[in-house]
Design a protein around this motif. Structure first.
Motif, PDB file in Angstrom:
ATOM      1  N   THR A 168     -12.750   4.691  11.178  1.00 12.71           N
ATOM      2  CA  THR A 168     -12.470   3.893   9.961  1.00 12.71           C
ATOM      3  C   THR A 168     -11.406   3.044  10.060  1.00 12.71           C
ATOM      4  O   THR A 168     -10.295   3.333  10.526  1.00 12.71           O
ATOM      5  N   GLY A 169     -11.525   1.694   9.307  1.00 12.27           N
ATOM      6  CA  GLY A 169     -10.521   0.888   9.370  1.00 12.27           C
ATOM      7  C   GLY A 169      -9.585   1.378   8.123  1.00 12.27           C
ATOM      8  O   GLY A 169      -8.392   0.823   7.812  1.00 12.27           O
ATOM      9  N   ARG A 170     -10.283   1.908   7.274  1.00 17.21           N
ATOM     10  CA  ARG A 170      -9.431   2.340   5.866  1.00 17.21           C
ATOM     11  C   ARG A 170      -8.539   3.412   6.441  1.00 17.21           C
ATOM     12  O   ARG A 170      -8.429   4.130   7.280  1.00 17.21           O
ATOM     13  N   ASN A 171      -7.260   3.436   5.320  1.00 16.49           N
ATOM     14  CA  ASN A 171      -6.500   4.524   5.600  1.00 16.49           C
ATOM     15  C   ASN A 171      -6.913   5.767   4.920  1.00 16.49           C
ATOM     16  O   ASN A 171      -8.097   5.903   4.624  1.00 16.49           O
ATOM     17  N   LYS A 172      -6.198   6.889   5.120  1.00 15.68           N
ATOM     18  CA  LYS A 172      -6.672   8.184   4.871  1.00 15.68           C
ATOM     19  C   LYS A 172      -7.071   8.389   3.331  1.00 15.68           C
ATOM     20  O   LYS A 172      -8.303   8.629   3.040  1.00 15.68           O
ATOM     21  N   ASN A 173      -6.408   7.788   2.508  1.00 14.62           N
ATOM     22  CA  ASN A 173      -6.763   7.740   1.069  1.00 14.62           C
ATOM     23  C   ASN A 173      -7.932   7.056   0.577  1.00 14.62           C
ATOM     24  O   ASN A 173      -8.679   7.605  -0.054  1.00 14.62           O
ATOM     25  N   ASP A 174      -8.187   6.050   1.284  1.00 14.35           N
ATOM     26  CA  ASP A 174      -9.216   5.111   0.973  1.00 14.35           C
ATOM     27  C   ASP A 174     -10.588   5.640   1.591  1.00 14.35           C
ATOM     28  O   ASP A 174     -11.495   5.662   1.125  1.00 14.35           O
ATOM     29  N   ALA A 175     -10.281   6.298   2.894  1.00 11.39           N
ATOM     30  CA  ALA A 175     -11.323   7.009   3.311  1.00 11.39           C
ATOM     31  C   ALA A 175     -11.890   8.137   2.501  1.00 11.39           C
ATOM     32  O   ALA A 175     -13.279   8.394   2.414  1.00 11.39           O
ATOM     33  N   LEU A 176     -11.203   9.010   1.970  1.00 14.06           N
ATOM     34  CA  LEU A 176     -11.284  10.062   1.273  1.00 14.06           C
ATOM     35  C   LEU A 176     -11.973   9.733   0.076  1.00 14.06           C
ATOM     36  O   LEU A 176     -12.801  10.246  -0.528  1.00 14.06           O
ATOM     37  N   ALA A 177     -11.504   8.503  -0.451  1.00  9.45           N
ATOM     38  CA  ALA A 177     -12.146   7.835  -1.727  1.00  9.45           C
ATOM     39  C   ALA A 177     -13.654   7.484  -1.513  1.00  9.45           C
ATOM     40  O   ALA A 177     -14.420   8.082  -2.725  1.00  9.45           O
ATOM     41  N   VAL A 178     -13.912   6.992  -0.595  1.00 10.07           N
ATOM     42  CA  VAL A 178     -15.454   6.743  -0.275  1.00 10.07           C
ATOM     43  C   VAL A 178     -16.404   7.914   0.000  1.00 10.07           C
ATOM     44  O   VAL A 178     -17.424   7.914  -0.178  1.00 10.07           O
ATOM     45  N   ARG A 180     -15.858  10.812  -1.392  1.00  6.66           N
ATOM     46  CA  ARG A 180     -16.100  11.278  -2.590  1.00  6.66           C
ATOM     47  C   ARG A 180     -17.117  10.751  -3.193  1.00  6.66           C
ATOM     48  O   ARG A 180     -18.142  11.130  -3.899  1.00  6.66           O
ATOM     49  N   GLU A 181     -17.022   9.258  -3.222  1.00  7.38           N
ATOM     50  CA  GLU A 181     -18.019   8.482  -4.088  1.00  7.38           C
ATOM     51  C   GLU A 181     -19.268   8.491  -3.434  1.00  7.38           C
ATOM     52  O   GLU A 181     -20.442   8.583  -4.165  1.00  7.38           O
ATOM     53  N   ARG A 182     -19.564   8.327  -2.119  1.00  5.52           N
ATOM     54  CA  ARG A 182     -20.991   8.494  -1.464  1.00  5.52           C
ATOM     55  C   ARG A 182     -21.371   9.920  -0.948  1.00  5.52           C
ATOM     56  O   ARG A 182     -22.287   9.917  -0.322  1.00  5.52           O
ATOM     57  N   ASP A 183     -20.474  11.123  -1.261  1.00  3.38           N
ATOM     58  CA  ASP A 183     -20.998  12.390  -1.009  1.00  3.38           C
ATOM     59  C   ASP A 183     -21.173  12.588   0.483  1.00  3.38           C
ATOM     60  O   ASP A 183     -22.090  12.971   0.991  1.00  3.38           O
ATOM     61  N   LEU A 184     -20.176  11.927   1.390  1.00  2.00           N
ATOM     62  CA  LEU A 184     -20.230  12.076   2.827  1.00  2.00           C
ATOM     63  C   LEU A 184     -20.305  13.627   3.120  1.00  2.00           C
ATOM     64  O   LEU A 184     -19.188  14.303   2.780  1.00  2.00           O
ATOM     65  N   LEU A 185     -20.983  13.870   4.187  1.00  2.00           N
ATOM     66  CA  LEU A 185     -20.925  15.107   4.804  1.00  2.00           C
ATOM     67  C   LEU A 185     -19.317  15.302   5.420  1.00  2.00           C
ATOM     68  O   LEU A 185     -18.825  14.498   5.795  1.00  2.00           O
ATOM     69  N   ARG A 186     -19.048  16.442   5.546  1.00  4.35           N
ATOM     70  CA  ARG A 186     -17.643  17.056   6.109  1.00  4.35           C
ATOM     71  C   ARG A 186     -17.746  16.542   7.557  1.00  4.35           C
ATOM     72  O   ARG A 186     -18.578  17.010   8.430  1.00  4.35           O
ATOM     73  N   PRO A 187     -16.759  15.691   8.069  1.00  4.85           N
ATOM     74  CA  PRO A 187     -16.724  15.361   9.463  1.00  4.85           C
ATOM     75  C   PRO A 187     -15.860  16.448  10.223  1.00  4.85           C
ATOM     76  O   PRO A 187     -15.327  17.229   9.771  1.00  4.85           O
ATOM     77  N   ASP A 188     -16.139  16.625  11.740  1.00  6.21           N
ATOM     78  CA  ASP A 188     -15.171  17.496  12.375  1.00  6.21           C
ATOM     79  C   ASP A 188     -13.805  16.828  12.658  1.00  6.21           C
ATOM     80  O   ASP A 188     -13.077  17.463  13.101  1.00  6.21           O
ATOM     81  N   VAL A 198      -5.493  10.123  13.560  1.00  5.53           N
ATOM     82  CA  VAL A 198      -6.436  11.297  13.820  1.00  5.53           C
ATOM     83  C   VAL A 198      -6.061  12.446  12.937  1.00  5.53           C
ATOM     84  O   VAL A 198      -5.334  12.847  13.239  1.00  5.53           O
ATOM     85  N   TYR A 199      -7.004  12.774  12.186  1.00  3.86           N
ATOM     86  CA  TYR A 199      -6.877  13.969  11.072  1.00  3.86           C
ATOM     87  C   TYR A 199      -7.786  15.301  11.613  1.00  3.86           C
ATOM     88  O   TYR A 199      -9.060  14.935  11.589  1.00  3.86           O
ATOM     89  N   GLU A 200      -7.357  16.220  11.557  1.00  2.00           N
ATOM     90  CA  GLU A 200      -8.029  17.396  11.692  1.00  2.00           C
ATOM     91  C   GLU A 200      -8.673  17.991  10.337  1.00  2.00           C
ATOM     92  O   GLU A 200      -7.950  17.849   9.425  1.00  2.00           O
ATOM     93  N   VAL A 201      -9.814  18.212  10.154  1.00  2.00           N
ATOM     94  CA  VAL A 201     -10.742  18.742   8.890  1.00  2.00           C
ATOM     95  C   VAL A 201     -10.974  20.240   9.030  1.00  2.00           C
ATOM     96  O   VAL A 201     -11.853  20.568   9.879  1.00  2.00           O
ATOM     97  N   GLU A 213     -11.823  16.321  -1.305  1.00  2.08           N
ATOM     98  CA  GLU A 213     -11.024  16.743  -2.548  1.00  2.08           C
ATOM     99  C   GLU A 213      -9.723  17.726  -2.294  1.00  2.08           C
ATOM    100  O   GLU A 213      -9.042  18.068  -3.008  1.00  2.08           O
ATOM    101  N   PHE A 214      -9.643  17.689  -0.805  1.00  2.00           N
ATOM    102  CA  PHE A 214      -8.633  18.741  -0.387  1.00  2.00           C
ATOM    103  C   PHE A 214      -7.574  17.743   0.602  1.00  2.00           C
ATOM    104  O   PHE A 214      -7.470  18.201   1.766  1.00  2.00           O
ATOM    105  N   PRO A 215      -7.193  16.760  -0.103  1.00  2.00           N
ATOM    106  CA  PRO A 215      -6.219  15.934   1.164  1.00  2.00           C
ATOM    107  C   PRO A 215      -5.175  16.640   1.684  1.00  2.00           C
ATOM    108  O   PRO A 215      -4.732  16.115   3.162  1.00  2.00           O
ATOM    109  N   ASP A 216      -4.826  17.528   1.389  1.00  2.00           N
ATOM    110  CA  ASP A 216      -3.392  18.137   1.838  1.00  2.00           C
ATOM    111  C   ASP A 216      -3.593  19.082   2.931  1.00  2.00           C
ATOM    112  O   ASP A 216      -3.093  19.631   3.768  1.00  2.00           O
ATOM    113  N   ARG A 217      -4.770  19.492   3.174  1.00  2.00           N
ATOM    114  CA  ARG A 217      -5.609  20.290   4.065  1.00  2.00           C
ATOM    115  C   ARG A 217      -6.033  19.633   5.189  1.00  2.00           C
ATOM    116  O   ARG A 217      -6.207  20.035   6.335  1.00  2.00           O
ATOM    117  N   ILE A 218      -6.228  18.248   4.957  1.00  2.00           N
ATOM    118  CA  ILE A 218      -6.483  17.443   6.104  1.00  2.00           C
ATOM    119  C   ILE A 218      -5.322  16.705   6.685  1.00  2.00           C
ATOM    120  O   ILE A 218      -4.719  15.803   6.144  1.00  2.00           O
TER     121      ILE A 218
END
Length: 405
Positions: A168-178, A180-188, A198-201, A213-218
Motif C-alpha cells: 500500500t501507499g499508506r504508512n503503517k499506522n494508516d494501513a493498520l487503521a483501514v 481494523r475498519e474493514r476487518d482485513l485478513l492477517r497478511p503474511d 516491509v513489515y513482518e506480521v 491491534e498489535f502494532p508493536d509486534r508488527i
C-alpha cells in the motif's frame, strides 16, 4: 442425532480436507476450546467414528484433525469436545449432516454452511494494493466484495501454503487503521509507503482484522530496512524540494514515512515538465512515483531500490513462491511497477484509473489494443495481466479463477 445450534453462529467453523493416503485432514476455526469431528467415510457402510481436533501451530483459534480411511470424502458433523454443542448444516443446505462429494480431492472447506473444494495446485501469493483494490470504498460500501474474496481465499487457498501480502501507499499506522475498519485478513507481509517499508506480521496474531491491534509486534524487516537506510537521504531530498520545487508540497514526516517523502501536486500545464526537471535534479538514485486523479497527483520520492516492484520481488524471494504463481493487484499509477515484475500474473481492477490503464497499454507486447476489459495480455516484461471486468476485490476473485482455476 445431530442438532443445528444457531446460537454459535459467531464461531461458525471453517474446515478443510486433504485427501492423501488413508486420512482426510480437517482444519477447523472455532471459538470452542476443544472440538471434534463425528464422521462416516463414504462407502463405509454407516460406520461412524469421532476424532478429536488439535491446535494448529501459528493459527490462533484453529484446530486440525486427521480422519482415517476418509480417502473419498465423508458425511460429518462438528461438535465441541464435550459433545454438547453441534454444528450441523443450516436449513437452506438441508439434511442433518454435511456431505462431501464422493471421490478423491485435495480437500474441502466449510464456512457459514457452504462446502468449498480447496485448490489442489501449487501455492499462490497475492500481492495487493489496499485502497480501491482490496478495499473498495465507494465501490464496496458494505464490504460484500471483500467478504467474497476472503471466503474464497480462506476456502480454497489458505491451507495450501499460499501467501497474502498487502502493498500500500499508506504508512503503517494508516494501513493498520483501514485493516481494523474493514476487518482485513492477517497478511503474511505488510508493505507500506509505496514499497519503502516491509513489515513482518507474526503468525500467532489473530487471523481476522484484530491482528492490526498489535502494532508493536508488527516490525520492520531488517534486511529491507538496511537497504532503505543505505540508499535514501531523506533530508537532502526534502531540502532540494523545498528550495527548488515548491509545487511539490511535502507531506508526512520522518516518524511516519522514514524512507520516502510523500507530496501532493496540484495538476497544471507545467506538471510533466516539472516532473522531468525534478527527476533530473535528483538523479538516478531517487525514484519519483506518481498516482492520483485529474486535479491532484500524489508524488512520492524514494530510493530507486524501493517501490512496489522491488518490494514484490523481495516478497517472492522471501516466501519462495515463483513469479508465475504470484498475482499482483492494483488500480493506480503507484501500482504500475508491480506489473513489470518478470513472469508475474497481474490484475488491473475494473475501476482502475486511466493512468494505470495507459501505462499497461504501453507495456503490452502486442500493442495497446490488447488491453481491454476481460482480456489477458502479455507484457514486454513477460508478465501476464488481466484487465478485469469486475471492480475492487471482485476483480481479484476474477483473476484467481482465470489464472489459477
Amino acid at each position: 442425532l445431530a442438532i443445528w445450534c444457531s446460537a454459535f453462529a459467531p464461531f461458525f467453523p471453517l474446515c478443510s480436507w486433504r485427501v492423501g493416503g488413508r486420512a482426510m485432514k480437517i482444519y477447523y476455526q472455532t471459538g470452542w476450546q476443544t472440538a471434534a469431528v463425528h464422521f462416516c467415510p463414504h462407502g463405509d457402510s454407516g460406520i461412524w467414528s469421532t476424532e478429536s481436533c488439535g491446535d494448529v501451530p501459528g493459527a490462533m483459534g484453529w484446530k486440525v484433525v486427521d480422519l482415517p480411511k476418509a480417502t473419498t470424502g465423508a458425511e460429518f458433523v462438528v461438535c465441541n469436545g464435550e459433545g454438547t454443542q453441534w454444528d450441523n448444516p443450516p436449513a437452506e443446505v438441508g439434511g442433518q449432516n454435511y456431505k462431501t462429494p464422493v471421490g478423491p480431492a485435495s480437500g474441502y472447506t466449510l464456512r457459514w454452511g457452504k462446502l468449498m473444494r480447496i485448490s489442489d495446485r501449487e501455492p499462490v501469493m497475492i500481492v495487493s494494493d489496499l485502497d480501491h483494490t482490496m478495499v473498495g470504498h465507494e465501490h464496496d460500501g458494505d464490504n460484500g466484495r471483500l467478504r467474497d474474496f476472503q471466503a474464497i481465499w480462506l476456502g480454497r487457498f489458505r491451507f495450501t501454503g499460499s501467501r497474502l501480502v498487502y502493498s500500500t501507499g499508506r504508512n503503517k499506522n494508516d494501513a493498520l487503521a483501514v485493516a481494523r475498519e474493514r476487518d482485513l485478513l492477517r497478511p503474511d507481509l505488510l508493505i507500506c509507503g509505496v514499497g519503502t517499508e516491509v513489515y513482518e506480521v507474526p503468525e500467532d496474531l489473530p487471523m481476522d482484522g484484530s491482528w492490526s491491534e498489535f502494532p508493536d509486534r508488527i516490525t520492520l524487516n531488517k534486511e529491507w530496512t538496511t537497504k532503505m537506510e543505505g540508499t535514501f537521504d531523506r533530508g537532502a531530498v526534502e531540502a532540494l524540494l523545498i528550495e527548488k520545487f515548491p509545487k511539490f508540497e511535502p507531506r508526512g514526516s520522518f516518524a511516519s514515512d522514514p524512507y520516502r517523502i510523500p507530496s501532493a501536486y496540484e495538476v497544471d500545464e507545467n506538471m510533466e515538465e516539472n516532473l522531468r526537471l525534478v527527476r533530473e535534479a535528483l538523479g538516478p538514485d531517487v525514484q519519483v512515483i506518481t498516482s492520483g486523479g485529474a486535479e491532484w497527483k500524489l508524488v512520492d520520492f524514494c530510493s530507486a531500490q524501493a517501490g512496489k516492484m522491488k518490494a514484490c520481488e523481495f516478497a517472492i524471494q522471501r516466501f519462495g513462491i515463483p513469479a508465475e504463481r504470484t498475482l499482483v493487484c492494483g488500480d493506480s499509477g503507484n501500482d504500475e511497477s508491480m506489473y513489470r515484475c518478470p513472469g508475474v500474473r497481474g490484475v488491473a481492477v475494473g475501476n482502475s484509473l486511466p493512468e494505470l490503464v495507459a501505462a499497461l497499454r504501453g507495456m503490452a507486447e502486442s500493442g495497446p489494443e490488447a488491453v481491454s476489459q476481460g482480456a489477458v495480455f502479455s507484457t514486454k516484461m513477460k508478465s501476464e495481466v488481466l484487465y478485469a471486468t469486475q471492480p475492487v476485490a471482485s476483480a481479484i476473485v476474477e483473476a484467481l479463477d482465470r489464472f489459477f482455476g
